[in-house]
Motif scaffolding. Structure first.
Motif, PDB file in Angstrom:
ATOM      1  N   ASP A   1      19.199  47.019  55.762  1.00 27.71           N
ATOM      2  CA  ASP A   1      19.453  48.131  54.839  1.00 27.71           C
ATOM      3  C   ASP A   1      18.090  48.674  54.398  1.00 27.71           C
ATOM      4  OD1 ASP A   1      19.991  49.807  52.662  1.00 27.71           O
ATOM      5  OD2 ASP A   1      21.699  48.597  51.989  1.00 27.71           O
ATOM      6  N   ALA A   2      17.646  49.742  55.048  1.00 30.30           N
ATOM      7  CA  ALA A   2      16.303  50.277  54.797  1.00 30.30           C
ATOM      8  C   ALA A   2      16.130  50.727  53.345  1.00 30.30           C
ATOM      9  CB  ALA A   2      16.024  51.444  55.744  1.00 30.30           C
ATOM     10  N   GLY A   3      17.167  51.347  52.790  1.00 32.27           N
ATOM     11  CA  GLY A   3      17.070  51.826  51.413  1.00 32.27           C
ATOM     12  C   GLY A   3      16.915  50.691  50.420  1.00 32.27           C
ATOM     13  N   ALA A   4      17.724  49.642  50.596  1.00 29.38           N
ATOM     14  CA  ALA A   4      17.660  48.505  49.674  1.00 29.38           C
ATOM     15  C   ALA A   4      16.328  47.772  49.786  1.00 29.38           C
ATOM     16  CB  ALA A   4      18.816  47.546  49.950  1.00 29.38           C
ATOM     17  N   LEU A   5      15.840  47.595  51.025  1.00 26.31           N
ATOM     18  CA  LEU A   5      14.575  46.883  51.221  1.00 26.31           C
ATOM     19  C   LEU A   5      13.409  47.682  50.634  1.00 26.31           C
ATOM     20  CD1 LEU A   5      13.511  44.268  52.413  1.00 26.31           C
ATOM     21  CD2 LEU A   5      13.207  45.453  54.608  1.00 26.31           C
ATOM     22  N   ALA A   6      13.459  49.004  50.781  1.00 23.01           N
ATOM     23  CA  ALA A   6      12.403  49.851  50.207  1.00 23.01           C
ATOM     24  C   ALA A   6      12.445  49.804  48.685  1.00 23.01           C
ATOM     25  CB  ALA A   6      12.565  51.286  50.703  1.00 23.01           C
ATOM     26  N   ARG A   7      13.639  49.817  48.119  1.00 25.56           N
ATOM     27  CA  ARG A   7      13.745  49.756  46.659  1.00 25.56           C
ATOM     28  C   ARG A   7      13.293  48.397  46.132  1.00 25.56           C
ATOM     29  NH1 ARG A   7      15.184  53.750  43.875  1.00 25.56           N
ATOM     30  NH2 ARG A   7      16.252  55.534  44.806  1.00 25.56           N
ATOM     31  N   HIS A   8      13.529  47.355  46.897  1.00 21.60           N
ATOM     32  CA  HIS A   8      13.037  46.035  46.500  1.00 21.60           C
ATOM     33  C   HIS A   8      11.510  46.049  46.422  1.00 21.60           C
ATOM     34  CE1 HIS A   8      11.500  41.948  47.462  1.00 21.60           C
ATOM     35  NE2 HIS A   8      12.401  41.594  46.565  1.00 21.60           N
ATOM     36  N   ALA A   9      10.871  46.643  47.430  1.00 16.55           N
ATOM     37  CA  ALA A   9       9.410  46.732  47.425  1.00 16.55           C
ATOM     38  C   ALA A   9       8.925  47.563  46.245  1.00 16.55           C
ATOM     39  CB  ALA A   9       8.919  47.336  48.739  1.00 16.55           C
ATOM     40  N   GLY A  10       9.610  48.687  45.986  1.00  7.08           N
ATOM     41  CA  GLY A  10       9.232  49.527  44.848  1.00  7.08           C
ATOM     42  C   GLY A  10       9.402  48.811  43.521  1.00  7.08           C
ATOM     43  N   ALA A  11      10.485  48.055  43.396  1.00  4.14           N
ATOM     44  CA  ALA A  11      10.723  47.306  42.165  1.00  4.14           C
ATOM     45  C   ALA A  11       9.651  46.239  41.959  1.00  4.14           C
ATOM     46  CB  ALA A  11      12.105  46.662  42.201  1.00  4.14           C
ATOM     47  N   MET A  12       9.202  45.615  43.042  1.00  2.00           N
ATOM     48  CA  MET A  12       8.152  44.618  42.933  1.00  2.00           C
ATOM     49  C   MET A  12       6.846  45.252  42.446  1.00  2.00           C
ATOM     50  SD  MET A  12       9.293  41.651  43.459  1.00  2.00           S
ATOM     51  CE  MET A  12       7.649  40.956  43.322  1.00  2.00           C
ATOM     52  N   ILE A  13       6.486  46.387  43.019  1.00  2.00           N
ATOM     53  CA  ILE A  13       5.241  47.053  42.630  1.00  2.00           C
ATOM     54  C   ILE A  13       5.294  47.478  41.171  1.00  2.00           C
ATOM     55  CG2 ILE A  13       3.818  49.107  43.015  1.00  2.00           C
ATOM     56  CD1 ILE A  13       4.607  48.888  45.989  1.00  2.00           C
ATOM     57  N   GLN A  14       6.415  48.078  40.779  1.00  2.00           N
ATOM     58  CA  GLN A  14       6.549  48.517  39.385  1.00  2.00           C
ATOM     59  C   GLN A  14       6.582  47.325  38.436  1.00  2.00           C
ATOM     60  OE1 GLN A  14       9.894  51.259  39.156  1.00  2.00           O
ATOM     61  NE2 GLN A  14       9.227  52.291  41.028  1.00  2.00           N
ATOM     62  N   GLY A  15       7.268  46.264  38.837  1.00  2.00           N
ATOM     63  CA  GLY A  15       7.314  45.070  38.001  1.00  2.00           C
ATOM     64  C   GLY A  15       5.969  44.383  37.883  1.00  2.00           C
ATOM     65  N   MET A  16       5.207  44.369  38.961  1.00  2.00           N
ATOM     66  CA  MET A  16       3.874  43.783  38.919  1.00  2.00           C
ATOM     67  C   MET A  16       2.970  44.551  37.963  1.00  2.00           C
ATOM     68  SD  MET A  16       3.413  42.889  42.988  1.00  2.00           S
ATOM     69  CE  MET A  16       1.712  42.347  42.905  1.00  2.00           C
ATOM     70  N   SER A  17       3.175  45.865  37.877  1.00  2.00           N
ATOM     71  CA  SER A  17       2.398  46.667  36.933  1.00  2.00           C
ATOM     72  C   SER A  17       2.650  46.204  35.502  1.00  2.00           C
ATOM     73  CB  SER A  17       2.765  48.146  37.076  1.00  2.00           C
ATOM     74  OG  SER A  17       2.190  48.920  36.034  1.00  2.00           O
TER      75      SER A  17
ATOM     76  N   ARG B   1      -2.782  54.092  51.985  1.00  2.00           N
ATOM     77  CA  ARG B   1      -3.627  53.561  53.065  1.00  2.00           C
ATOM     78  C   ARG B   1      -2.923  52.435  53.810  1.00  2.00           C
ATOM     79  NH1 ARG B   1      -7.752  53.739  49.160  1.00  2.00           N
ATOM     80  NH2 ARG B   1      -7.648  51.466  48.960  1.00  2.00           N
ATOM     81  N   ALA B   2      -2.252  51.566  53.064  1.00  2.00           N
ATOM     82  CA  ALA B   2      -1.544  50.456  53.712  1.00  2.00           C
ATOM     83  C   ALA B   2      -0.457  50.977  54.644  1.00  2.00           C
ATOM     84  CB  ALA B   2      -0.943  49.530  52.653  1.00  2.00           C
ATOM     85  N   LEU B   3       0.304  51.954  54.184  1.00  2.00           N
ATOM     86  CA  LEU B   3       1.372  52.505  55.011  1.00  2.00           C
ATOM     87  C   LEU B   3       0.814  53.217  56.238  1.00  2.00           C
ATOM     88  CD1 LEU B   3       3.759  53.924  52.264  1.00  2.00           C
ATOM     89  CD2 LEU B   3       4.206  51.991  53.785  1.00  2.00           C
TER      90      LEU B   3
ATOM     91  N   ASN C   1       7.104  57.321  46.609  1.00  2.00           N
ATOM     92  CA  ASN C   1       6.520  56.087  47.155  1.00  2.00           C
ATOM     93  C   ASN C   1       7.588  55.238  47.845  1.00  2.00           C
ATOM     94  OD1 ASN C   1       3.978  56.759  46.217  1.00  2.00           O
ATOM     95  ND2 ASN C   1       4.206  55.615  44.301  1.00  2.00           N
ATOM     96  N   ILE C   2       8.746  55.127  47.184  1.00  2.00           N
ATOM     97  CA  ILE C   2       9.841  54.353  47.779  1.00  2.00           C
ATOM     98  C   ILE C   2      10.327  55.011  49.065  1.00  2.00           C
ATOM     99  CG2 ILE C   2      12.227  53.596  47.426  1.00  2.00           C
ATOM    100  CD1 ILE C   2      11.521  53.262  44.446  1.00  2.00           C
ATOM    101  N   ALA C   3      10.393  56.341  49.062  1.00  2.00           N
ATOM    102  CA  ALA C   3      10.829  57.063  50.259  1.00  2.00           C
ATOM    103  C   ALA C   3       9.860  56.841  51.415  1.00  2.00           C
ATOM    104  CB  ALA C   3      10.956  58.553  49.949  1.00  2.00           C
ATOM    105  N   ALA C   4       8.557  56.764  51.103  1.00  2.00           N
ATOM    106  CA  ALA C   4       7.565  56.533  52.156  1.00  2.00           C
ATOM    107  C   ALA C   4       7.726  55.137  52.754  1.00  2.00           C
ATOM    108  CB  ALA C   4       6.165  56.715  51.591  1.00  2.00           C
ATOM    109  N   ILE C   5       8.021  54.163  51.906  1.00  2.00           N
ATOM    110  CA  ILE C   5       8.262  52.801  52.400  1.00  2.00           C
ATOM    111  C   ILE C   5       9.522  52.776  53.267  1.00  2.00           C
ATOM    112  CG2 ILE C   5       8.767  50.420  51.732  1.00  2.00           C
ATOM    113  CD1 ILE C   5       7.174  50.986  49.134  1.00  2.00           C
ATOM    114  N   ARG C   6      10.546  53.435  52.795  1.00  2.00           N
ATOM    115  CA  ARG C   6      11.803  53.474  53.562  1.00  2.00           C
ATOM    116  C   ARG C   6      11.582  54.096  54.938  1.00  2.00           C
ATOM    117  NH1 ARG C   6      17.827  55.461  51.649  1.00  2.00           N
ATOM    118  NH2 ARG C   6      18.762  55.402  53.737  1.00  2.00           N
TER     119      ARG C   6
END
Length: 217
Positions: free
Chosen positions: A175-191, A96-98, A153-158
């Motif tokens: 760097d779209a790939g790195a920034l998307a992976r950073h967001a994915g890592a944050m979400i997974q880490g927050m879990s 929904r956010a995306l 999910n990471i691909a959708a962010i990218r």
């Protein structure tokens, strides 16, 4: 004199043929499928795929093994349905956010804020089922399916980041790939942090720090 035929037509006499007994219908389910599925979601969410046995499932779902297999298939088939339904009932905030926010930055910021709230909600197990269920998973098909969902999910962010680069909402050298992976890592880490006892407020602070590194035009 009344003939047998006349007697049959009038509905009386020995010539009346009894209607064949109707075949008994299949025994209806003695449980509510949606309620049982919700209980399965919570069980897998709390304990992960590997640590949740069929015996555990029949106990928490309050059904027998034959009913479980008849309604949901085997454990892996049930888990596949659980993951899909989890995405609809609990995990749709990211999509929904995306879809609704005007920029990738706004979408990821909202996603992290809502993850902080969702992952610490005491109404259900903490964290994300798709992240936690993969812990110590030794079933290759399940592991691959969960990995595919996380990578999607990471691909959708990218994709949103790349769209912003194309429109100039983000600098061209991002760097779209790195920034998307950073967001994915944050979400997974927050879990995982939520499962380890982090509060909503603590995770919201992490979200703010994560967004502070995002480039601006």
């Amino acid at each position: 004199m009344v003939t047998n035929k006349e007697s049959e037509e009038k509905g009386g006499g020995a010539g009346v043929k009894a209607r064949p007994a109707s075949k008994p219908r299949g025994r209806p389910r003695s449980f509510d499928r949606e309620t049982a599925l919700e209980k399965a979601i919570l069980a897998f969410w709390e304990h992960g795929y590997e640590a949740t046995s069929v015996a555990d499932l029949t106990r928490v779902m309050d059904i027998g093994a034959p009913s479980l297999y008849a309604a949901f298939g085997d454990k892996q088939s049930l888990f596949e349905e659980v993951v899909r339904e989890y995405g609809v009932r609990y995990g749709s905030f990211a999509d929904r956010a995306l879809a609704e926010e005007p920029t990738a930055r706004a979408a990821v910021a909202r996603m992290l804020r809502e993850a902080a709230a969702e992952y610490t909600d005491p109404a259900h197990p903490y964290g994300c089922l798709v992240v936690h269920a993969a812990t110590n998973c030794s079933t290759p098909e399940v592991e691959e399916s969960l990995r595919g969902r996380r990578n999607a999910n990471i691909a959708a962010i990218r994709s949103r980041i790349e769209a912003d680069i194309a429109t100039g909402a983000l600098p061209a050298d991002v760097d779209a790939g790195a920034l998307a992976r950073h967001a994915g890592a944050m979400i997974q880490g927050m879990s995982q942090q939520a499962r380890d006892g982090a509060s909503r407020e603590e995770l919201e602070v992490l979200a703010e720090i994560a967004m502070s590194i995002w480039p601006r035009t």
